[in-house]
Motif scaffolding. Sequence first.
Motif, PDB file in Angstrom:
ATOM      1  N   GLY A 140       0.791  -1.382   0.120  1.00 25.47           N
ATOM      2  CA  GLY A 140      -0.014  -0.013  -0.081  1.00 25.47           C
ATOM      3  C   GLY A 140       0.983   1.084  -0.147  1.00 25.47           C
ATOM      4  O   GLY A 140       2.331   1.054   0.096  1.00 25.47           O
ATOM      5  N   ALA A 141       0.215   2.310  -0.008  1.00 19.02           N
ATOM      6  CA  ALA A 141       0.794   3.717   0.223  1.00 19.02           C
ATOM      7  C   ALA A 141       1.092   4.149   1.570  1.00 19.02           C
ATOM      8  O   ALA A 141       0.261   4.456   2.119  1.00 19.02           O
ATOM      9  CB  ALA A 141       0.320   4.771  -0.767  1.00 19.02           C
ATOM     10  N   LYS A 142       2.433   4.128   2.200  1.00 21.88           N
ATOM     11  CA  LYS A 142       2.820   4.421   3.210  1.00 21.88           C
ATOM     12  C   LYS A 142       3.999   5.476   3.356  1.00 21.88           C
ATOM     13  O   LYS A 142       4.903   5.583   2.518  1.00 21.88           O
ATOM     14  CB  LYS A 142       3.016   3.300   4.048  1.00 21.88           C
ATOM     15  N   LEU A 143       3.585   6.468   4.330  1.00 18.68           N
ATOM     16  CA  LEU A 143       4.453   7.616   4.311  1.00 18.68           C
ATOM     17  C   LEU A 143       5.363   7.483   5.260  1.00 18.68           C
ATOM     18  O   LEU A 143       4.997   7.464   6.625  1.00 18.68           O
ATOM     19  CB  LEU A 143       3.478   9.107   4.694  1.00 18.68           C
ATOM     20  N   GLU A 144       6.787   8.073   4.985  1.00 17.70           N
ATOM     21  CA  GLU A 144       7.807   8.022   5.964  1.00 17.70           C
ATOM     22  C   GLU A 144       8.193   9.266   6.686  1.00 17.70           C
ATOM     23  O   GLU A 144       8.437   8.960   7.859  1.00 17.70           O
ATOM     24  CB  GLU A 144       9.236   7.078   5.407  1.00 17.70           C
ATOM     25  N   GLU A 145       7.783  10.210   6.094  1.00 18.82           N
ATOM     26  CA  GLU A 145       8.162  11.397   6.528  1.00 18.82           C
ATOM     27  C   GLU A 145       7.650  12.560   5.790  1.00 18.82           C
ATOM     28  O   GLU A 145       7.185  12.559   4.628  1.00 18.82           O
ATOM     29  CB  GLU A 145       9.894  11.784   6.671  1.00 18.82           C
ATOM     30  N   LEU A 146       7.544  13.797   6.406  1.00 14.46           N
ATOM     31  CA  LEU A 146       7.067  14.763   5.738  1.00 14.46           C
ATOM     32  C   LEU A 146       7.537  16.409   6.390  1.00 14.46           C
ATOM     33  O   LEU A 146       8.015  16.013   7.537  1.00 14.46           O
ATOM     34  CB  LEU A 146       5.443  14.928   5.430  1.00 14.46           C
ATOM     35  N   GLU A 147       6.971  17.247   5.582  1.00 16.59           N
ATOM     36  CA  GLU A 147       7.892  18.588   6.249  1.00 16.59           C
ATOM     37  C   GLU A 147       6.889  19.724   5.770  1.00 16.59           C
ATOM     38  O   GLU A 147       6.303  19.925   4.824  1.00 16.59           O
ATOM     39  CB  GLU A 147       9.135  18.912   5.558  1.00 16.59           C
ATOM     40  N   GLN A 148       6.577  20.622   6.832  1.00 17.76           N
ATOM     41  CA  GLN A 148       5.671  21.645   6.645  1.00 17.76           C
ATOM     42  C   GLN A 148       6.671  22.951   6.478  1.00 17.76           C
ATOM     43  O   GLN A 148       7.647  22.877   7.453  1.00 17.76           O
ATOM     44  CB  GLN A 148       4.573  22.011   7.912  1.00 17.76           C
ATOM     45  N   ARG A 149       6.334  23.871   5.414  1.00 13.79           N
ATOM     46  CA  ARG A 149       7.447  25.055   5.480  1.00 13.79           C
ATOM     47  C   ARG A 149       6.562  26.389   5.339  1.00 13.79           C
ATOM     48  O   ARG A 149       5.665  26.305   4.529  1.00 13.79           O
ATOM     49  CB  ARG A 149       8.581  24.738   4.197  1.00 13.79           C
ATOM     50  N   GLU A 150       7.046  27.286   5.979  1.00 14.30           N
ATOM     51  CA  GLU A 150       6.538  28.532   5.953  1.00 14.30           C
ATOM     52  C   GLU A 150       7.623  29.591   5.429  1.00 14.30           C
ATOM     53  O   GLU A 150       8.406  29.664   6.104  1.00 14.30           O
ATOM     54  CB  GLU A 150       5.749  28.829   7.034  1.00 14.30           C
ATOM     55  N   TYR A 151       7.241  30.295   4.418  1.00 18.00           N
ATOM     56  CA  TYR A 151       8.338  31.192   3.651  1.00 18.00           C
ATOM     57  C   TYR A 151       7.817  32.676   3.774  1.00 18.00           C
ATOM     58  O   TYR A 151       6.679  32.990   3.712  1.00 18.00           O
ATOM     59  CB  TYR A 151       8.659  31.102   2.509  1.00 18.00           C
TER      60      TYR A 151
END
Length: 913
Positions: free
Chosen positions: A317-328
């Motif tokens: 299946g589709a599984k997420l390992e990491e992510l990042e939120q960014r605000e510029y």
Amino acid sequence: MNFCIKPLAAIIALSCAALAQADGNLEGRISDTRNQTVYSGAVIRLEMLGDASMNREVLAAKGGRFRLPQVPAGDYLLSTVVGGKTVDSRTITIRDGETLTANIVLNNAQQDVEEILVIGQAAQMQRALDRQRYADNMISVINADAIGQLPDANAAEALQRVPGLSIERDQGEGRFVRIRGISSDLNSVTVNGTQIPAPEAGSRSVALDVIPSNLLSSLVVTKTLTPDMDANAIGGAVEINSISALDREGAFYSAATQLSYDEQSEHTNPAYSVAGGNTFDFGNDRRLGVAAALSFDNRKFGSDNVETGGAWGFDNGAKLEELEQREYSIERERLGAALNLDYEHGVNHSFYMHNLYSKFSDNEQRVANEIEFADAIAQGESSDAEVVRSLKDREETQKIISSTLGANHFIGDWTVEYKVGISKASEDEPDTIAGADFVSTADISGLSFSNSRKPRINAPSAFYDPAQYELDKIERTRSYTEDKQTMAQLDITRDFDLADYPALVKFGAKTKMREKSQDADTWKYKDLSEDSSVSMSDFASGERDYSLGRFGPGISSNKVRSYMATLDRADAFDDEDSVLEDYDIDEDINAGYLMGRIDADELRVIAGVRYEQTKISARGNALNQSDELVTVKKDNDYSHVLPSVQARWQLADSTQVRAAWTNAVVRPTFEQMRPNFTDDGSEAELGNPDLKALEAANFDLGIEHFMGSAGTLSAFVFRKKIDNFIYETDLAGSADYAAYDEVITFRNGDQATLNGLELAFSHKLDMLPAPFNGLLLAANTTFTRSDATVSAYDSGTLLQRDISLPNQSDVTGNFIIGYENERLSMRLATNYKSEYLAEVGNLENSKGDVYQSAQTQLDFNASYKMTEQLKLSFEVANITDEPYYAYVNKERYNAQYEDYGPTYRVGISYTSF
């Protein structure tokens, strides 16, 4: 090769015999007393009375000058066409061995001509089409003949309207230009005839957002090179021309101010520009033109981003390992200036000095939440996670300075041109916080996400509490990149008759000396939480306004810098990293060419050959397996012989066919060929100074039909065969690196191909009844297909896979609908580019490949002339709030999503003409 050289040899031999011929010459200048304008780009048409087959046509050059050499003696009808309309006709007599000066002055006391439209959408389109129609090779043109008439913010955004072109954006603004799907590194950019170096480290690409559009008079995109042009453009060459006072009579000036509103950041930003000049007439066709322009804008804006970097697993299946939120949060400032001097000493001698200065400052702060799940999770599942809250604070200044000094001389049937140019580009980052990381004191439990396209974090209150994070490390950097280039060029042309057909032979030489250098330093403050705990609470700056969900508190850059001042900077200096990025590369290119041209009735043929010799000397630093820092030097010399043939066949008065076979060569980027490397015996990262240059054989065939006002219909097919294309690969497991786990470097591929179809249409609907006769339509689309093979090693096994060329969209297109009358002008423009391959994941399959999704951007601008000199303007960029979106495997799986919002601009301008 013989196909080119034999015709050239015949032309040269016959040109010597032609010395005894005594045909006459025609020269002159076209101007208008009513609006003090000269008409560069006007069509000058010469037709022998009683023999309609004896036709000659030429475009008026800078200052309205025109010249037709080797005209057989006789009586002629001389016609002048401006904006598609014949505005002057007269009979003249050409005599053997004499030069006739026929200055054309419109709206003088003896002749009142209907006012000629010199500005506006239709006029600019028509004059651009005239230049395209009469060019020796295949070009596309954007004209801004009246100062400040380009509606786009910078040169890159103006160029996206050209058939076959698309742009790469940074924070929603156009930066780099791709021609026919080819990477911007494989195109060239010149300003007033001098190639512009690249301020960014490692790159050959010139970011065209550093050049404000209101400094420009025209943009010319060359898609098929002639032998007298630099061969370093596989996609094409962009020529930027700044303003010239010789295009007007007497004094002129303009001033404009503008306010823009960025919806995302809710900032209002100013922009100002002034330009002016004067022409001084000393009599006897001696004129000095002085023109200057200054442009300034300051823009505060921002963007919201969420990205996974493609960190998905698809085995179960589709599984997420990491992510990042960014605000510029960004403050971007541009300052541009031009100073151009042009002097005509009679009709046969001209001198010029053109100068351009551009400064681009980018102050960027980025706060980020970096989330690494303990176990990869599917949408709706939850997991513990390590969370890092980080700050990046960077002030970057890019500068470009270009000066060109040259002259043109007409000596009988000979034309001698020479110029020297100096250009310099630099990028300075004096003190950057590359990363200030606050790490969660313990894994935060119960994190989940929703929406795989725009992942939104669902988190407990501990995730948003700054007291849960401790300062772990800070990385600080300083870097300076410089790219300097000097050049000298000589071109000599001999006009003659060949079997009663106008012909010429041209030859010349050019030398370019270029030096690219980078100097970087790094400081690393590590393990800051071990001696004494430093909570993020002491650095928090309040809740961030983040449109993609809740973000939490930000981080104050001022507080981080104050804290760094208490630390031991000398102890944090990283000796290794501070030299491993440093390099210095000298690149010298010496070139010579020979070409000929002949007009045989309706057929024009250009054939020639160019020779380019390249000498490269590279110096860099490396870290070897003994953990020693060493200096590495490497030289690389090679040469290329580049033949070409181009033809233009006039099928009918308004229809012509073009065909071309050309060859181009582009050197590797500086990042790819620098000799720097690191090697610890198990992992290595290597530059490759032995890379071969990319070589391309280009084939083009097309038809153009010109109709009415600003009207054209064209279709072109093209094919590019690219040898030695360059890609990044992993050599671990190969014979030389059998014991390594990873060896990242660059290598040459065998051959890549690019095939395409380019269609374009434009027309002003002046056949309709008023007020609909002010409508304009323009549309173009380009379809391409590419194929390349890349390879890498995996556990000692060589893997190969066929891919499309990176950064190449299969479909790009524009649709523009405009309207204008005497006072009102409006334009609604749509730009589209289909998805393209941004990054190859692995060679086993395509599941890890990252694609940029298709983009459609809609822009609107309008202006209203309150008086002949005063004009109001209104613009909206990115009306539909088109985001940047990249995905992995399938479009629903995020790699990066970034939202910019629309930008609104209002302005007022005053011109003296």
